[in-house]
Design a protein around this motif. Structure first.
Motif, PDB file in Angstrom:
ATOM      1  N   ASP A  65       3.985   8.184  -9.223  1.00 25.73           N
ATOM      2  CA  ASP A  65       4.887   7.202  -8.620  1.00 25.73           C
ATOM      3  C   ASP A  65       4.574   7.001  -7.135  1.00 25.73           C
ATOM      4  OD1 ASP A  65       6.314   6.926 -11.006  1.00 25.73           O
ATOM      5  OD2 ASP A  65       7.625   8.624 -10.499  1.00 25.73           O
ATOM      6  N   ILE A  66       5.193   5.974  -6.574  1.00 27.12           N
ATOM      7  CA  ILE A  66       5.125   5.772  -5.126  1.00 27.12           C
ATOM      8  C   ILE A  66       5.924   6.886  -4.455  1.00 27.12           C
ATOM      9  CG2 ILE A  66       5.811   4.269  -3.220  1.00 27.12           C
ATOM     10  CD1 ILE A  66       5.656   1.904  -5.244  1.00 27.12           C
ATOM     11  N   VAL A  67       5.310   7.586  -3.498  1.00 34.17           N
ATOM     12  CA  VAL A  67       6.074   8.569  -2.724  1.00 34.17           C
ATOM     13  C   VAL A  67       6.185   8.171  -1.250  1.00 34.17           C
ATOM     14  CG1 VAL A  67       5.738  10.547  -4.253  1.00 34.17           C
ATOM     15  CG2 VAL A  67       4.033  10.061  -2.482  1.00 34.17           C
TER      16      VAL A  67
ATOM     17  N   ALA B 148       0.862  -1.191   0.000  1.00 37.94           N
ATOM     18  CA  ALA B 148       0.000   0.000   0.000  1.00 37.94           C
ATOM     19  C   ALA B 148       0.892   1.233   0.000  1.00 37.94           C
ATOM     20  CB  ALA B 148      -0.908  -0.004   1.220  1.00 37.94           C
ATOM     21  N   HIS B 149       0.490   2.210  -0.782  1.00 35.67           N
ATOM     22  CA  HIS B 149       1.337   3.400  -0.935  1.00 35.67           C
ATOM     23  C   HIS B 149       0.509   4.663  -1.042  1.00 35.67           C
ATOM     24  CE1 HIS B 149       3.149   0.088  -3.519  1.00 35.67           C
ATOM     25  NE2 HIS B 149       3.977   0.142  -2.501  1.00 35.67           N
ATOM     26  N   ILE B 150       1.197   5.780  -0.819  1.00 34.19           N
ATOM     27  CA  ILE B 150       0.699   7.058  -1.307  1.00 34.19           C
ATOM     28  C   ILE B 150       1.460   7.328  -2.600  1.00 34.19           C
ATOM     29  CG2 ILE B 150       0.492   9.530  -0.875  1.00 34.19           C
ATOM     30  CD1 ILE B 150       0.454   8.897   2.118  1.00 34.19           C
ATOM     31  N   HIS B 151       0.712   7.605  -3.642  1.00 36.24           N
ATOM     32  CA  HIS B 151       1.300   7.902  -4.949  1.00 36.24           C
ATOM     33  C   HIS B 151       1.136   9.384  -5.262  1.00 36.24           C
ATOM     34  CE1 HIS B 151       1.756   3.766  -6.919  1.00 36.24           C
ATOM     35  NE2 HIS B 151       1.192   3.468  -5.756  1.00 36.24           N
ATOM     36  N   PHE B 152       2.099   9.924  -5.984  1.00 40.64           N
ATOM     37  CA  PHE B 152       1.992  11.308  -6.476  1.00 40.64           C
ATOM     38  C   PHE B 152       2.933  11.494  -7.653  1.00 40.64           C
ATOM     39  CE2 PHE B 152       4.120  15.481  -6.544  1.00 40.64           C
ATOM     40  CZ  PHE B 152       3.051  16.253  -6.967  1.00 40.64           C
TER      41      PHE B 152
ATOM     42  N   VAL C 254      -4.049   7.278  -2.576  1.00 41.51           N
ATOM     43  CA  VAL C 254      -3.738   6.050  -1.842  1.00 41.51           C
ATOM     44  C   VAL C 254      -4.090   4.849  -2.711  1.00 41.51           C
ATOM     45  CG1 VAL C 254      -4.466   4.574   0.085  1.00 41.51           C
ATOM     46  CG2 VAL C 254      -3.959   6.980   0.486  1.00 41.51           C
ATOM     47  N   VAL C 255      -3.156   3.905  -2.804  1.00 45.27           N
ATOM     48  CA  VAL C 255      -3.412   2.685  -3.571  1.00 45.27           C
ATOM     49  C   VAL C 255      -3.050   1.470  -2.715  1.00 45.27           C
ATOM     50  CG1 VAL C 255      -2.912   1.391  -5.683  1.00 45.27           C
ATOM     51  CG2 VAL C 255      -2.826   3.893  -5.723  1.00 45.27           C
ATOM     52  N   ILE C 256      -3.978   0.517  -2.610  1.00 47.28           N
ATOM     53  CA  ILE C 256      -3.701  -0.779  -1.986  1.00 47.28           C
ATOM     54  C   ILE C 256      -3.631  -1.811  -3.107  1.00 47.28           C
ATOM     55  CG2 ILE C 256      -4.478  -2.538  -0.355  1.00 47.28           C
ATOM     56  CD1 ILE C 256      -6.014  -0.389   1.144  1.00 47.28           C
ATOM     57  N   HIS C 257      -2.554  -2.560  -3.145  1.00 49.35           N
ATOM     58  CA  HIS C 257      -2.308  -3.504  -4.233  1.00 49.35           C
ATOM     59  C   HIS C 257      -2.617  -4.943  -3.814  1.00 49.35           C
ATOM     60  CE1 HIS C 257       0.074  -0.430  -6.558  1.00 49.35           C
ATOM     61  NE2 HIS C 257       0.174   0.070  -5.354  1.00 49.35           N
ATOM     62  N   GLY C 258      -2.775  -5.813  -4.803  1.00 52.47           N
ATOM     63  CA  GLY C 258      -2.970  -7.238  -4.556  1.00 52.47           C
ATOM     64  C   GLY C 258      -4.388  -7.683  -4.866  1.00 52.47           C
TER      65      GLY C 258
HETATM   66 CU   LIG Z   1       1.136   1.706  -4.924  1.00 52.31          CU
END
Ligand SMILES: [Cu+2]
Length: 260
Positions: A114-116, A78-82, A168-172
């Motif tokens: 991108d992932i920040v 899980a990431h914050i992307h920008f 916010v992106v949660i992957h999987g």
């Molecule tokens: Cu991500």
């Protein structure tokens, strides 16, 4: 007496207006709060939802996140992307450049950048930990309940988050519904993993307005998530989408007709 009170109120309103003017200008101080309703990424078939909130103080952020409907007992990056050049939004089906019907992480890039920040449970939170699979939640029961403070970010990232430009992106995901990450398609991020392990599942743009501030529908109440009322939560998500599609005016009109 009356004059004094009036003056004081007028003064307070002015101060409030000034504060508001400062807080909405993306070019000013980075402090602020943003929140997101997490929704299924287009094309990726996840029947889930969630909320995320980020508090920014200087170059430090606190992240609170809750999600349901994820593949249980599997690591979810899980990431914050920008990205300055990104759309600051969640991807849509037309972002599926290879036309396989799914959005992989790279295809989502033009929307969310991108992932920040890596939303790991422990240790490093930089983009370098983007796929530190052993430090992300495994979503027991399909749920993630996450909170972490004292996350250091650059002032550029702090400002972007405060300005409502991060996502916010949660992957999987589990396309073939067999309860695990597998399949022949390799991950675009790490070819040793199947694409299911890294494709985006849930996504939400972190906006300045509170998550509950979609005035017509009220957003996703956190107690709905806590009580595990997934169907209820999904219905709410559907309702909000419906309202957005219908437009508030026509909905109000229809409701008025229904009542008459
Ligand atoms: Cu991500």
């Amino acid at each position: 007496m009356r004059t004094t009170t009036t003056t004081r109120i007028a003064g307070a309103s002015l101060a409030a207006a000034a504060a508001l003017a400062l807080s909405v200008g993306p070019a000013f101080a980075a402090d602020g709060s943003v929140s997101a309703n997490l929704k299924p990424v287009a094309g990726n078939g996840v029947m889930g939802s969630g909320t995320a909130m980020v508090d920014v103080k200087g170059n430090t952020i606190t992240v609170t996140m809750a999600a349901t409907g994820l593949l249980p007992n599997s690591p979810h990056a899980a990431h914050i992307h920008f990205g300055a050049a990104a759309r600051h939004e969640c991807p849509i089906l037309s972002d599926d450049k290879n036309g396989d019907g799914h959005i992989n992480t790279t295809e989502g890039g033009p929307a969310y950048g991108d992932i920040v920040v890596s939303l790991t449970k422990t240790g490093d939170t930089s983009p370098k930990s983007g796929l530190a699979i052993d430090r992300f939640s495994t979503a027991p029961g399909g749920k993630i309940a996450y909170q972490r403070g004292s996350i250091k970010v650059s002032s550029d990232v702090a400002q972007a988050i405060s300005a409502g430009e991060s996502v916010v992106v949660i992957h999987g995901v589990d396309y073939n519904k067999d309860g695990k990450y597998d399949g022949n398609t390799k991950s675009d991020l790490m070819p040793s993993l199947p694409t299911e392990a890294t494709d985006p599942a849930l996504c939400g743009a972190l906006r300045v307005a509170p998550a509950g501030g979609m005035h017509t529908g009220g957003g996703l109440p956190t107690d709905t998530l806590k009580s595990g009322g997934q169907n209820e939560a999904l219905m709410l998500v559907g309702g909000v989408a419906l309202l957005a599609a219908a437009g508030t005016g026509s909905f109000a009109a229809r409701r008025a007709r229904a009542r008459a």
